[in-house]
Design an enzyme around this catalytic site. Structure first.
Site, PDB file in Angstrom:
ATOM      1  N   PRO A  73       0.831  -1.214   0.000  1.00 57.35           N
ATOM      2  CA  PRO A  73       0.000   0.000   0.000  1.00 57.35           C
ATOM      3  C   PRO A  73       0.856   1.250   0.000  1.00 57.35           C
ATOM      4  O   PRO A  73       1.949   1.276   0.560  1.00 57.35           O
ATOM      5  CB  PRO A  73      -0.813  -0.122   1.297  1.00 57.35           C
ATOM      6  CG  PRO A  73      -0.021  -1.044   2.166  1.00 57.35           C
ATOM      7  CD  PRO A  73       0.665  -1.997   1.240  1.00 57.35           C
ATOM      8  N   ASP A  74       0.326   2.283  -0.682  1.00 58.70           N
ATOM      9  CA  ASP A  74       1.071   3.529  -0.698  1.00 58.70           C
ATOM     10  C   ASP A  74       0.777   4.323   0.569  1.00 58.70           C
ATOM     11  O   ASP A  74       0.086   3.865   1.467  1.00 58.70           O
ATOM     12  CB  ASP A  74       0.773   4.336  -1.964  1.00 58.70           C
ATOM     13  CG  ASP A  74      -0.665   4.819  -2.020  1.00 58.70           C
ATOM     14  OD1 ASP A  74      -1.282   4.954  -0.957  1.00 58.70           O
ATOM     15  OD2 ASP A  74      -1.168   5.063  -3.128  1.00 58.70           O
ATOM     16  N   PHE A  75       1.328   5.531   0.636  1.00 56.46           N
ATOM     17  CA  PHE A  75       1.211   6.316   1.850  1.00 56.46           C
ATOM     18  C   PHE A  75       0.092   7.349   1.801  1.00 56.46           C
ATOM     19  O   PHE A  75      -0.527   7.621   2.806  1.00 56.46           O
ATOM     20  CB  PHE A  75       2.547   7.025   2.128  1.00 56.46           C
ATOM     21  CG  PHE A  75       3.553   6.117   2.769  1.00 56.46           C
ATOM     22  CD1 PHE A  75       3.845   6.218   4.114  1.00 56.46           C
ATOM     23  CD2 PHE A  75       4.192   5.140   2.034  1.00 56.46           C
ATOM     24  CE1 PHE A  75       4.762   5.375   4.720  1.00 56.46           C
ATOM     25  CE2 PHE A  75       5.112   4.295   2.622  1.00 56.46           C
ATOM     26  CZ  PHE A  75       5.398   4.415   3.973  1.00 56.46           C
ATOM     27  N   ARG A  76      -0.180   7.936   0.612  1.00 52.95           N
ATOM     28  CA  ARG A  76      -1.009   9.138   0.609  1.00 52.95           C
ATOM     29  C   ARG A  76      -2.338   9.027  -0.109  1.00 52.95           C
ATOM     30  O   ARG A  76      -3.104   9.982  -0.089  1.00 52.95           O
ATOM     31  CB  ARG A  76      -0.224  10.285  -0.049  1.00 52.95           C
ATOM     32  CG  ARG A  76       1.010  10.690   0.740  1.00 52.95           C
ATOM     33  CD  ARG A  76       1.708  11.803   0.010  1.00 52.95           C
ATOM     34  NE  ARG A  76       2.917  12.225   0.686  1.00 52.95           N
ATOM     35  CZ  ARG A  76       3.784  13.099   0.192  1.00 52.95           C
ATOM     36  NH1 ARG A  76       3.563  13.639  -0.976  1.00 52.95           N
ATOM     37  NH2 ARG A  76       4.855  13.434   0.855  1.00 52.95           N
ATOM     38  N   GLN A 148      16.865   0.652  -1.617  1.00 53.38           N
ATOM     39  CA  GLN A 148      16.342   1.757  -0.814  1.00 53.38           C
ATOM     40  C   GLN A 148      15.049   1.368  -0.102  1.00 53.38           C
ATOM     41  O   GLN A 148      14.431   2.208   0.551  1.00 53.38           O
ATOM     42  CB  GLN A 148      16.088   2.970  -1.712  1.00 53.38           C
ATOM     43  CG  GLN A 148      17.333   3.462  -2.425  1.00 53.38           C
ATOM     44  CD  GLN A 148      17.020   4.542  -3.433  1.00 53.38           C
ATOM     45  OE1 GLN A 148      16.897   5.719  -3.108  1.00 53.38           O
ATOM     46  NE2 GLN A 148      16.881   4.151  -4.686  1.00 53.38           N
ATOM     47  N   ASN A 149      14.640   0.121  -0.233  1.00 53.43           N
ATOM     48  CA  ASN A 149      13.349  -0.308   0.285  1.00 53.43           C
ATOM     49  C   ASN A 149      13.472  -0.921   1.683  1.00 53.43           C
ATOM     50  O   ASN A 149      14.497  -1.498   2.027  1.00 53.43           O
ATOM     51  CB  ASN A 149      12.717  -1.322  -0.662  1.00 53.43           C
ATOM     52  CG  ASN A 149      12.552  -0.760  -2.069  1.00 53.43           C
ATOM     53  OD1 ASN A 149      12.365   0.443  -2.233  1.00 53.43           O
ATOM     54  ND2 ASN A 149      12.648  -1.616  -3.067  1.00 53.43           N
ATOM     55  N   ASP A 151      10.923  -3.046   2.590  1.00 53.72           N
ATOM     56  CA  ASP A 151       9.899  -4.094   2.537  1.00 53.72           C
ATOM     57  C   ASP A 151      10.460  -5.501   2.705  1.00 53.72           C
ATOM     58  O   ASP A 151       9.711  -6.466   2.857  1.00 53.72           O
ATOM     59  CB  ASP A 151       9.081  -4.004   1.242  1.00 53.72           C
ATOM     60  CG  ASP A 151       9.959  -3.972  -0.009  1.00 53.72           C
ATOM     61  OD1 ASP A 151      11.013  -4.657  -0.024  1.00 53.72           O
ATOM     62  OD2 ASP A 151       9.596  -3.259  -0.967  1.00 53.72           O
ATOM     63  N   HIS A 168      18.252   1.470   3.993  1.00 48.42           N
ATOM     64  CA  HIS A 168      17.376   2.112   4.975  1.00 48.42           C
ATOM     65  C   HIS A 168      16.899   1.140   6.049  1.00 48.42           C
ATOM     66  O   HIS A 168      15.896   1.391   6.715  1.00 48.42           O
ATOM     67  CB  HIS A 168      16.178   2.749   4.261  1.00 48.42           C
ATOM     68  CG  HIS A 168      16.581   3.735   3.222  1.00 48.42           C
ATOM     69  ND1 HIS A 168      15.978   3.831   1.993  1.00 48.42           N
ATOM     70  CD2 HIS A 168      17.570   4.664   3.220  1.00 48.42           C
ATOM     71  CE1 HIS A 168      16.561   4.779   1.279  1.00 48.42           C
ATOM     72  NE2 HIS A 168      17.527   5.295   2.002  1.00 48.42           N
ATOM     73  N   CYS A 179      18.719   2.184  25.235  1.00 49.63           N
ATOM     74  CA  CYS A 179      19.970   1.519  25.614  1.00 49.63           C
ATOM     75  C   CYS A 179      20.594   0.742  24.473  1.00 49.63           C
ATOM     76  O   CYS A 179      21.687   0.177  24.628  1.00 49.63           O
ATOM     77  CB  CYS A 179      19.744   0.613  26.821  1.00 49.63           C
ATOM     78  SG  CYS A 179      18.775  -0.883  26.459  1.00 49.63           S
ATOM     79  N   GLU A 267      10.506   6.427 -15.766  1.00 45.96           N
ATOM     80  CA  GLU A 267      10.904   7.764 -16.180  1.00 45.96           C
ATOM     81  C   GLU A 267      12.423   7.802 -16.269  1.00 45.96           C
ATOM     82  O   GLU A 267      13.113   7.015 -15.626  1.00 45.96           O
ATOM     83  CB  GLU A 267      10.400   8.827 -15.202  1.00 45.96           C
ATOM     84  CG  GLU A 267      10.939   8.651 -13.793  1.00 45.96           C
ATOM     85  CD  GLU A 267      10.457   9.721 -12.843  1.00 45.96           C
ATOM     86  OE1 GLU A 267       9.959  10.760 -13.311  1.00 45.96           O
ATOM     87  OE2 GLU A 267      10.578   9.523 -11.621  1.00 45.96           O
TER      88      GLU A 267
END
Length: 548
Positions: A73-76, A148-149, A151, A168, A179, A267
């Site tokens: 699912p996307d975020f926005r 960069q994922n 998931d 990430h 701690c 792109e």
């Protein structure tokens, strides 16, 4: 007995149909093998690199675009985006959910989000692209994947751990934010899925999975492996990323000059948008479709599909259109071109704004609110944000040292001055006495990053905080002043695009040296650069001239 006319006609008709079928099949096979679709030519060239053995150590840079068809699912997206589920927490900004200080005060929003995102291999499964990366490893062609994922789908696709850098972080381990004691990841997952907040058994502090939050550095593995990988790679394959998030976005520019590059994306991004090098290839489109086409050209398609069936749990008999999350579908139906990170993609980059914020705050000393303002205005790129902050007088650069890179591919072609020509450019003056040679009357364009007073009343610039172009000797002021050095690069870059003398190199006059500290900057690499053999004699000459 002789056949009747009717029987002969029937035989002729059957034979004609058979021949017609053969002709159709031959045309189809010919079309399959010689398709001139936009992606087929570069894919065929990339396949030839592999088949001929000129590519044996592929360094992959992967973004969220390789996971789009997994259905993450996307975020926005309104009504379905993950951020919509967090509205009840009244976040100042959606990215608070990935802020370490915010988590220490209020961990509930992240735990809600993590309960939906946690990769278990049940809800979200690897795509055919993830399986292709594993296949490259099994063919001994993969040097490393820099993903960069968060998931974890590369791991679920059985990509060997030693071949993967999760830039990430990931959900497979967890630790206390206070701690730093490790915690059992399965226990943390079970706690979060019960809508509870996991706590440390040692200090009772909050525990989170080891994905990178704002305020945290990249995993050590990134810095440990990247320098050698950049030197060793003979091909950089970029897949499903907008190349907007530093420092991963710099990787394709920092490989060796002779390293081949291939982009598979929806792109054209980064250096691929302007490079005319025959070893910089672009296959436009979604990753899964292009990966299947490439595997077919290499004769690997059956093997790839069998591998993918094992990790995904289902055999795909045909080449399906990749599923699109709601955001991607909406963009397509409205006539907009989907980007490389549609759906689970480009919106995912908001999660990793921390990288740019971390650089702007820790290296340059900018306040966090200023860094965020710059990102909102010009996007998550360190250099662009840096220039924006200075050009808008939002803050002063009070930062520390920056290590120059030694992998700039532009130095050889764009450092044309020698010790004698530097002396001529200085006209027997000390560098700090040389004014900026910008003349507004000779300039047709305005610098994209210059928002200050460009010139004096007579059309000249009196700044003496200047840089020298190491290609032509032009002297222009720095971005701290009026940005004419940047303008010089932009203008020469535009000229190179139409020049018959550029040999297809549209980098412009991209390398300059600062008079103030004798640092060398490449605008194409967006980094300080070094090259002892090429640059040391020039810098020594400037140093003697400066202090004579």
């Amino acid at each position: 007995s002789p056949s009747s006319p009717t029987e002969n006609d029937a035989v002729d008709e059957a034979l004609a149909q058979d021949l017609k079928g053969l002709a159709i099949n031959e045309e189809k096979e010919k079309a399959d093998s010689t398709s001139d679709s936009p992606a087929s030519v570069p894919l065929r060239e990339f396949a030839s690199w592999i088949q001929e053995g000129s590519v044996k150590k592929i360094l992959v840079v992967a973004g969220a675009g390789i996971s789009v068809s997994a259905g993450i699912p996307d975020f926005r997206t309104p009504g379905t985006g993950l951020y919509d589920n967090l509205q009840k927490y009244n976040l100042t900004t959606p990215t608070d959910v990935f802020d370490l200080e915010f988590y220490a005060e209020n961990p509930n929003p992240f735990c809600t989000l993590a309960s939906e995102l946690w990769p278990t291999g049940i809800t979200f499964k690897p795509t055919i692209t993830h399986s292709f990366l594993t296949l490259l490893a099994r063919k001994n062609l993969l040097l490393r994947v820099y993903s960069q994922n968060i998931d974890g789908l590369e791991h679920l696709a059985e990509l060997p751990t030693e071949k993967l850098v999760e830039c990430h972080g990931h959900f497979r381990s967890a630790s206390c934010i206070s701690c730093k004691s490790p915690a059992d990841a399965d226990t943390v997952r079970e706690t979060i899925q019960k809508t509870e907040v996991p706590k440390c058994q040692n200090c009772a502090g909050y525990v989170k999975p080891d994905i990178v939050f704002f305020g945290e550095g990249l995993p050590n593995r990134f810095g440990d492996l990247l320098p050698d990988d950049l030197d060793e790679a003979d091909c950089c394959l970029v897949m499903g990323t907008s190349l907007n998030v530093a420092p991963v976005s710099f990787i394709p520019d920092r490989v060796r000059p002779d390293c081949k590059r291939m982009l598979i994306n929806r792109e054209v991004v980064g250096r691929f948008s302007y490079s005319s090098s025959p070893t910089d290839l672009v296959a436009w489109g979604d990753c899964d479709t292009n990966v299947r086409s490439l595997a077919k050209m290499l004769g690997w398609l059956d093997e790839l599909e069998a591998m993918h069936a094992q990790v995904s749990g289902s055999k795909q008999d045909a080449e399906p259109e990749p599923s699109q999350p709601a955001a991607a579908s909406a963009a397509t139906s409205s006539g907009q071109q989907p980007t490389s990170d549609s759906g689970g993609g480009e919106d995912m980059t908001v999660v990793f704004r921390w990288q740019v914020i971390d650089s702007l705050t820790s290296i340059f000393g900018f306040p966090q609110e200023v860094a965020e303002q710059a990102i909102d205005a010009v996007g998550p790129d360190v250099t662009t944000c840096y220039n924006y902050i200075l050009d808008h007088n939002l803050a002063d650069d009070s930062g520390g040292p920056i290590a120059p890179i030694d992998t700039c591919p532009h130095l050889v072609n764009h450092v044309k001055l020698n010790e004698n020509s530097i002396s001529e450019a200085l006209r027997n003056k000390r560098p700090q006495e040389m004014p900026c040679s910008h003349d507004a009357s000779q300039t047709a364009t305005r610098s994209k990053a210059s928002f200050k007073q460009e010139t004096d009343e007579d059309g000249t610039c009196s700044s003496k905080e200047n840089w020298m172009c190491l290609e032509c000797g032009a002297i222009r002021c720095s971005r701290y002043q009026n940005g004419h050095s940047l303008m010089h690069w932009e203008e020469t870059k535009e000229e190179a695009k139409t020049s018959t003398l550029s040999d297809g190199d549209s980098s412009g006059h991209c390398v300059g040296v600062s008079y103030s500290d004798l640092s060398v900057w490449c605008y194409e690499c967006r980094a300080y650069v070094k090259h002892p053999e090429l640059l040391t004699p020039l810098l020594s000459k400037l140093e003697r001239a400066k202090f004579q």
